[in-house]
Every structure is written in structure tokens, then in C-alpha cells.
Design a protein around this motif. Structure first.
Motif, PDB file in Angstrom:
ATOM      1  N   GLY A 299      32.520 -40.353  32.663  1.00  0.00           N
ATOM      2  CA  GLY A 299      33.867 -39.891  33.015  1.00  0.00           C
ATOM      3  C   GLY A 299      33.893 -39.429  34.458  1.00  0.00           C
ATOM      4  N   GLY A 300      34.840 -38.555  34.749  1.00  0.00           N
ATOM      5  CA  GLY A 300      35.014 -38.067  36.127  1.00  0.00           C
ATOM      6  C   GLY A 300      33.801 -37.355  36.685  1.00  0.00           C
ATOM      7  N   ASN A 301      32.993 -36.740  35.799  1.00  0.00           N
ATOM      8  CA  ASN A 301      31.840 -35.976  36.292  1.00  0.00           C
ATOM      9  C   ASN A 301      30.783 -36.842  36.959  1.00  0.00           C
ATOM     10  OD1 ASN A 301      33.082 -33.756  35.297  1.00  0.00           O
ATOM     11  ND2 ASN A 301      31.514 -33.206  33.818  1.00  0.00           N
ATOM     12  N   VAL A 302      30.621 -38.086  36.484  1.00  0.00           N
ATOM     13  CA  VAL A 302      29.602 -38.946  37.120  1.00  0.00           C
ATOM     14  C   VAL A 302      30.064 -39.357  38.521  1.00  0.00           C
ATOM     15  CG1 VAL A 302      28.354 -39.855  35.115  1.00  0.00           C
ATOM     16  CG2 VAL A 302      30.450 -40.960  35.837  1.00  0.00           C
ATOM     17  N   ILE A 303      31.376 -39.444  38.726  1.00  0.00           N
ATOM     18  CA  ILE A 303      31.899 -39.765  40.069  1.00  0.00           C
ATOM     19  C   ILE A 303      31.572 -38.593  41.007  1.00  0.00           C
ATOM     20  CG2 ILE A 303      33.991 -40.294  41.419  1.00  0.00           C
ATOM     21  CD1 ILE A 303      35.222 -41.403  38.780  1.00  0.00           C
ATOM     22  N   THR A 304      31.830 -37.365  40.515  1.00  0.00           N
ATOM     23  CA  THR A 304      31.520 -36.158  41.314  1.00  0.00           C
ATOM     24  C   THR A 304      30.031 -36.111  41.637  1.00  0.00           C
ATOM     25  OG1 THR A 304      33.296 -35.020  40.142  1.00  0.00           O
ATOM     26  CG2 THR A 304      31.764 -33.635  41.347  1.00  0.00           C
ATOM     27  N   GLU A 305      29.205 -36.421  40.637  1.00  0.00           N
ATOM     28  CA  GLU A 305      27.740 -36.413  40.808  1.00  0.00           C
ATOM     29  C   GLU A 305      27.322 -37.404  41.903  1.00  0.00           C
ATOM     30  OE1 GLU A 305      24.207 -34.720  39.849  1.00  0.00           O
ATOM     31  OE2 GLU A 305      26.100 -34.198  38.879  1.00  0.00           O
ATOM     32  N   ASP A 306      27.937 -38.602  41.891  1.00  0.00           N
ATOM     33  CA  ASP A 306      27.625 -39.623  42.903  1.00  0.00           C
ATOM     34  C   ASP A 306      28.007 -39.158  44.302  1.00  0.00           C
ATOM     35  OD1 ASP A 306      26.739 -41.171  40.900  1.00  0.00           O
ATOM     36  OD2 ASP A 306      28.262 -42.731  41.025  1.00  0.00           O
ATOM     37  N   ILE A 307      29.174 -38.496  44.412  1.00  0.00           N
ATOM     38  CA  ILE A 307      29.622 -37.991  45.736  1.00  0.00           C
ATOM     39  C   ILE A 307      28.635 -36.924  46.215  1.00  0.00           C
ATOM     40  CG2 ILE A 307      31.478 -36.767  46.964  1.00  0.00           C
ATOM     41  CD1 ILE A 307      33.435 -37.997  44.856  1.00  0.00           C
ATOM     42  N   LYS A 308      28.225 -36.060  45.284  1.00  0.00           N
ATOM     43  CA  LYS A 308      27.276 -34.978  45.618  1.00  0.00           C
ATOM     44  C   LYS A 308      25.972 -35.560  46.171  1.00  0.00           C
ATOM     45  CE  LYS A 308      24.398 -32.134  42.888  1.00  0.00           C
ATOM     46  NZ  LYS A 308      24.138 -31.528  41.588  1.00  0.00           N
ATOM     47  N   GLU A 309      25.439 -36.560  45.458  1.00  0.00           N
ATOM     48  CA  GLU A 309      24.172 -37.179  45.889  1.00  0.00           C
ATOM     49  C   GLU A 309      24.363 -37.981  47.177  1.00  0.00           C
ATOM     50  OE1 GLU A 309      21.332 -36.590  44.330  1.00  0.00           O
ATOM     51  OE2 GLU A 309      22.314 -35.465  42.721  1.00  0.00           O
TER      52      GLU A 309
ATOM     53  N   ILE B 209      27.235 -29.825  47.891  1.00  0.00           N
ATOM     54  CA  ILE B 209      27.158 -29.179  46.578  1.00  0.00           C
ATOM     55  C   ILE B 209      28.297 -29.671  45.682  1.00  0.00           C
ATOM     56  CG2 ILE B 209      25.917 -27.126  47.381  1.00  0.00           C
ATOM     57  CD1 ILE B 209      28.607 -25.601  47.253  1.00  0.00           C
ATOM     58  N   GLU B 210      28.139 -29.443  44.361  1.00  0.00           N
ATOM     59  CA  GLU B 210      29.060 -30.000  43.369  1.00  0.00           C
ATOM     60  C   GLU B 210      30.509 -29.566  43.588  1.00  0.00           C
ATOM     61  OE1 GLU B 210      29.384 -30.281  38.555  1.00  0.00           O
ATOM     62  OE2 GLU B 210      27.396 -29.980  39.420  1.00  0.00           O
TER      63      GLU B 210
ATOM     64  N   THR C 103      32.976 -39.747  56.377  1.00  0.00           N
ATOM     65  CA  THR C 103      34.112 -40.656  56.580  1.00  0.00           C
ATOM     66  C   THR C 103      34.746 -40.933  55.221  1.00  0.00           C
ATOM     67  OG1 THR C 103      32.889 -42.698  56.280  1.00  0.00           O
ATOM     68  CG2 THR C 103      32.902 -41.790  58.505  1.00  0.00           C
ATOM     69  N   LEU C 104      36.072 -40.997  55.198  1.00  0.00           N
ATOM     70  CA  LEU C 104      36.799 -41.240  53.951  1.00  0.00           C
ATOM     71  C   LEU C 104      36.503 -42.634  53.400  1.00  0.00           C
ATOM     72  CD1 LEU C 104      40.275 -39.519  54.410  1.00  0.00           C
ATOM     73  CD2 LEU C 104      38.192 -38.609  53.450  1.00  0.00           C
ATOM     74  N   LYS C 105      36.152 -43.552  54.315  1.00  0.00           N
ATOM     75  CA  LYS C 105      35.819 -44.914  53.865  1.00  0.00           C
ATOM     76  C   LYS C 105      34.556 -44.889  53.000  1.00  0.00           C
ATOM     77  CE  LYS C 105      36.252 -49.600  55.552  1.00  0.00           C
ATOM     78  NZ  LYS C 105      37.680 -49.710  55.294  1.00  0.00           N
ATOM     79  N   ASN C 106      33.548 -44.124  53.466  1.00  0.00           N
ATOM     80  CA  ASN C 106      32.303 -43.996  52.687  1.00  0.00           C
ATOM     81  C   ASN C 106      32.559 -43.322  51.345  1.00  0.00           C
ATOM     82  OD1 ASN C 106      30.547 -45.283  54.319  1.00  0.00           O
ATOM     83  ND2 ASN C 106      29.702 -43.449  55.291  1.00  0.00           N
ATOM     84  N   LEU C 107      33.407 -42.281  51.388  1.00  0.00           N
ATOM     85  CA  LEU C 107      33.736 -41.540  50.166  1.00  0.00           C
ATOM     86  C   LEU C 107      34.365 -42.483  49.128  1.00  0.00           C
ATOM     87  CD1 LEU C 107      34.127 -38.778  48.662  1.00  0.00           C
ATOM     88  CD2 LEU C 107      36.376 -38.677  49.720  1.00  0.00           C
ATOM     89  N   SER C 108      35.335 -43.290  49.589  1.00  0.00           N
ATOM     90  CA  SER C 108      36.007 -44.163  48.621  1.00  0.00           C
ATOM     91  C   SER C 108      35.090 -45.304  48.154  1.00  0.00           C
ATOM     92  CB  SER C 108      37.332 -44.692  49.156  1.00  0.00           C
ATOM     93  OG  SER C 108      37.154 -45.400  50.339  1.00  0.00           O
ATOM     94  N   LYS C 109      34.093 -45.689  48.992  1.00  0.00           N
ATOM     95  CA  LYS C 109      33.128 -46.717  48.564  1.00  0.00           C
ATOM     96  C   LYS C 109      32.278 -46.182  47.407  1.00  0.00           C
ATOM     97  CE  LYS C 109      32.485 -49.640  52.633  1.00  0.00           C
ATOM     98  NZ  LYS C 109      31.680 -49.803  53.857  1.00  0.00           N
ATOM     99  N   ILE C 110      31.869 -44.906  47.505  1.00  0.00           N
ATOM    100  CA  ILE C 110      31.059 -44.277  46.447  1.00  0.00           C
ATOM    101  C   ILE C 110      31.876 -44.208  45.153  1.00  0.00           C
ATOM    102  CG2 ILE C 110      29.996 -42.077  45.705  1.00  0.00           C
ATOM    103  CD1 ILE C 110      29.342 -41.575  48.736  1.00  0.00           C
TER     104      ILE C 110
END
Length: 442
Positions: free
Chosen positions: A234-244, A249-250, A288-295
Motif C-alpha cells: 500500500g502507501g507505506n511501501v511508497i513512503t519506504e522507497d522515498i525514504k531509502e 527520515i520517514e 528534484t521532483l522528477k526523481n521523487l516521481s520516478k521513485i
């Protein structure tokens, strides 16, 4: 307000716990009387993994709802999800002793109860037995057999199965928080009740509820539930990917996802940058927002593709099983920017975001009409319906006894005694079974 006039839904999610109090108004809409929300600690991917913390979170949400409404909560309807949930198709039949009498509710109940006796794998229990189509003496495609004549009643069932220990843990948390467990409902079914219209269920629709820990799927066709599945992402794995991926931090990752996240990388220009404060005494980070949206894009594609596999498993490719109304997205994760476009691109199906406002009274708080509260509103609707069924069954029993008194000239004391022995509804019996099960489990 007396306890009988309002109902309570409790959504025990991975990221939040929501207690919602409401009642049905004279127009058949749900009026929200109070809502309490707390951070969910102790639930992982829809399953309780820390009893003490979950009880605390439940009590916090319940206290907030009580404070909000000035009402006391005693009984709740709870949702269940998690990767342990699976569903199967089953056919069963009963032979009626008196075929010259019409089929009634008791016959259908007897048939459903027979399915509950199915032998499951060790450690599993049946949560729901949902009749799809009935057959009476070989005549197929009957949606409602009540009132028909026939000797053999058979039906196809959608059976939802879950782990006994997980159901027991939910029951334990509710009991320890000082509440009664009114009913347990599969979360995708609750969300579907809150956001889907009857026309969509008839035409064929897939509801995708993207929560924090799980993504729930419910497929309807011809007004009947056809397929359910729970995907453990769910949404938490997306947050986890952004964190890594961004080494932050989370808390910051979650804020980044909500404020600047997009499921479509092409939207952002290379020079769009967001600055994240560094940890104590360290330099701020520039992302960069581009990197964020790629993740985000990579993980969302994975989730949507898994859901699409389930839709294909149901048989969406067959002309007869085609989902004309497409996909409805709901849950907190559905608020991600450009998610609708990405789902349409991957699946080629019409998609909309589902808001639970259709069944709410006009003056309801705007915040409650958010996809975030779809499951909680659905559970509240379930609680309201159950209450109505119990009332109807009681009224029916009272009417029957009064009729008997009129025709047989019984005295009123006999009638009063008979009225006290009111016929229990299916819901009452089910609740008692569940309570016995939880009591024996301790």
C-alpha cells in the motif's frame, strides 16, 4: 440520545484507526454524529502485530469520537483485511422436505449455514458466505428465491476465508478496549458499499482501495460480488522507497509524498527542486521532483500491475465478464496526483476516484467525504443496516404474535410471553457465534 439510535464503525488500518458514529436520517442517508482518528501503532499490513499498542490506539480514537459527539460507544462493527484473506467459489444445495410450501428466509439461512461447515485448512475460518446466484429445481440465474416453490434449492457462493488467529487478535483488541464486537466485515466490501453505485455494480466494476499497508480489491458484476483479494502493499511501501531513495527520515518522506508526489514522472521539469532540512546540524538536502516521481511511479506501477493480474484472474477479458464501469479508486493512496491517469494507461479501463459522500447527509463535514474515510463510512453503513435488520425481525415477531392472538383468541399474557421470545435475525445468530468463538479463544 439513547444507545439504540446510533451505530459505530471502527476501521483498524495500518496507518490510522478511525471510529465513526452515525445514524440514518429520515431520507435514508447517514448522518455523522462524531469522528475520532488516531495514529495506528501495532498494525502491520492490515494485521495486528502488537496487541497493547493497538488497544491504546483504538481507545484514543473512540475517546475522540465520544468527545466529538457527546455519545457513549459500547458496540462497534470492525473491518478486517490483511494478506491472510483469501476467497473461493463454492456450490451447495439443500433438499426441502415440504416442496409444496414457498421458499422462505429460513431455507436460505439453512443453505448458508451449511457452507459455514465447510472444512478449511488448519488455522483458517470462514468470515463471509456471500450467495451469488440461486437455482430452484434446476432453474438457474435466480437472484432472489424467496416466495418461489421448489424442492431443491442450490446456490453458488463467494466464500471469504481468513486466519483464525488474526480474527481472534482483532476481537481481543476490541474486548480489551472495553467495547462489544457487533460484527466483522471484509474491508473491501465495506469500502464498496460506501463508494459504488448500484448501476456500477450491475455494469461491472473493480474497486481498488489503496490503504497504508494493503491494497484491497472487490469486483462486482450484475450487482453481485464476484471476486475479492488483498494485496500486501500500500502507501507505506511508497513512503519506504522515498525514504531509502532520498536518504531522509520517514516523516519527511511521507510529507514529500503527500505535498509533491506524483505517479507520472513526465509532469515534473528537471529544475524543480525541493529542499529538505538536514538532521541536527547537517546541511539541507535538495531533491528534484522528477526523481521523487520516478521513485513513486516505479512502486505504483508494481501495485497496479498486481491488482490487474487479479482482475484478469476474475476473467475480465471474457466478453460476458467485462467490467463496463471500469475501475474506482479509493482509500488514502488514491489521493496521489495523476494516479487515475496512470491506472487508465496500464489497464486501459475507465477510472474514477471514489468518494463516500453519496450515502452521507448533505450537511456532513467535507473532510469525511474524503476517500481516506471510505472504509470507515462503509463499516458505519454496515452497522446501521444490521441495526435495521434486527429491528425488522423484532417487529415481524411482534406482528406474528399479535396476529395469532387475534385469530386464536389467546390472552394478552401469553402474547407478551411469546413476544419476549422474539425470533432472532441471522445477524443476531452470527454475532452470538462470533462472541462464543472469541470467548472460547481466550
Amino acid at each position: 440520545m439513547e444507545q439504540g439510535n446510533y451505530s459505530v464503525g471502527l476501521d483498524i488500518g495500518t496507518t490510522k484507526i478511525v471510529a465513526i458514529i452515525g445514524k440514518e436520517n429520515e431520507y435514508g442517508k447517514i448522518e455523522i454524529l462524531g469522528i475520532g482518528r488516531s495514529k495506528s501503532l501495532g498494525v502491520h499490513r492490515g494485521v495486528v502485530n502488537n496487541i497493547t499498542q493497538t488497544i491504546k490506539s483504538i481507545q484514543q480514537a473512540v475517546e475522540l469520537a465520544e468527545g466529538n459527539s457527546g455519545l457513549k460507544i459500547s458496540s462497534v462493527v470492525v473491518g478486517i483485511a490483511g494478506q491472510h484473506i483469501r476467497s473461493l467459489q463454492h456450490s451447495d444445495y439443500i433438499t426441502r422436505a415440504k416442496s409444496e410450501e414457498v421458499i422462505n428466509e429460513d431455507d436460505v439461512e439453512k443453505l448458508c449455514n451449511q457452507v459455514y461447515k465447510l472444512v478449511m485448512l488448519p488455522g483458517e475460518e470462514i468470515i463471509h458466505v456471500l450467495p451469488q446466484e440461486f437455482k430452484v429445481d434446476g432453474q438457474a440465474e435466480i437472484k432472489q428465491p424467496m416466495g418461489m416453490y421448489g424442492g431443491r434449492l442450490e446456490a453458488n457462493f463467494h466464500v471469504v476465508v481468513g486466519q483464525v488467529s488474526s480474527i481472534r487478535n482483532v476481537g481481543r483488541c476490541i474486548k480489551s478496549a472495553g467495547l462489544d464486537l457487533g460484527n466483522i466485515t471484509l474491508e473491501p466490501l465495506a469500502s464498496a458499499n460506501a463508494v459504488l453505485s448500484q448501476e456500477e455494480k450491475e455494469a461491472g466494476v473493480a474497486l481498488i482501495d489503496i490503504g497504508g499497508g494493503t491494497t484491497d480489491l472487490a469486483i462486482f458484476k450484475d450487482g453481485i460480488i464476484r471476486h475479492t483479494a488483498v494485496i500486501p502493499f500500500g502507501g507505506n511501501v511508497i513512503t519506504e522507497d522515498i525514504k531509502e531513495g532520498c536518504s531522509i527520515i520517514e516523516k519527511q518522506a511521507e510529507l514529500l509524498k503527500i505535498k509533491f508526489g506524483s505517479a507520472w514522472p513526465g509532469e515534473n521539469k528537471d529544475n524543480e527542486i525541493v529542499s529538505i532540512p538536514g538532521l541536527r546540524g547537517r546541511e539541507p538536502k535538495e531533491i528534484t521532483l522528477k526523481n521523487l516521481s520516478k521513485i513513486i511511479h516505479a512502486r505504483v506501477v508494481e501495485i497496479v500491475e498486481q491488482v490487474y493480474v487479479e482482475i484478469k484472474n476474475y476473467g475480465h477479458d471474457e466478453q460476458k465478464k467485462k467490467l463496463i464501469a471500469g475501475i474506482v479508486l479509493t482509500g488514502g493512496g488514491s489521493q496521489l496526483k495523476h494516479l487515475k491517469q496512470l491506472v487508465e494507461y496500464i489497464t486501459g479501463m475507465d477510472t474514477r476516484i471514489g468518494y463516500p459522500n453519496e450515502h452521507l447527509a448533505g450537511d456532513s463535514d467535507e473532510e469525511i467525504a474524503s476517500p481516506l474515510y471510505a472504509t470507515a463510512v462503509g463499516l458505519l453503513m454496515n452497522a446501521v443496516q444490521n441495526k435495521a435488520k434486527v429491528r425488522e425481525a423484532r417487529q415481524e415477531a411482534v406482528d406474528k404474535e399479535l396476529d395469532r392472538e387475534v385469530f386464536s383468541g389467546e390472552d394478552s399474557t401469553q402474547t407478551k410471553t411469546a413476544i419476549k421470545k422474539e425470533r432472532k435475525s441471522i445477524f443476531d445468530k452470527w454475532s452470538e457465534k462470533l462472541k462464543d468463538f472469541l470467548d472460547n479463544a481466550e
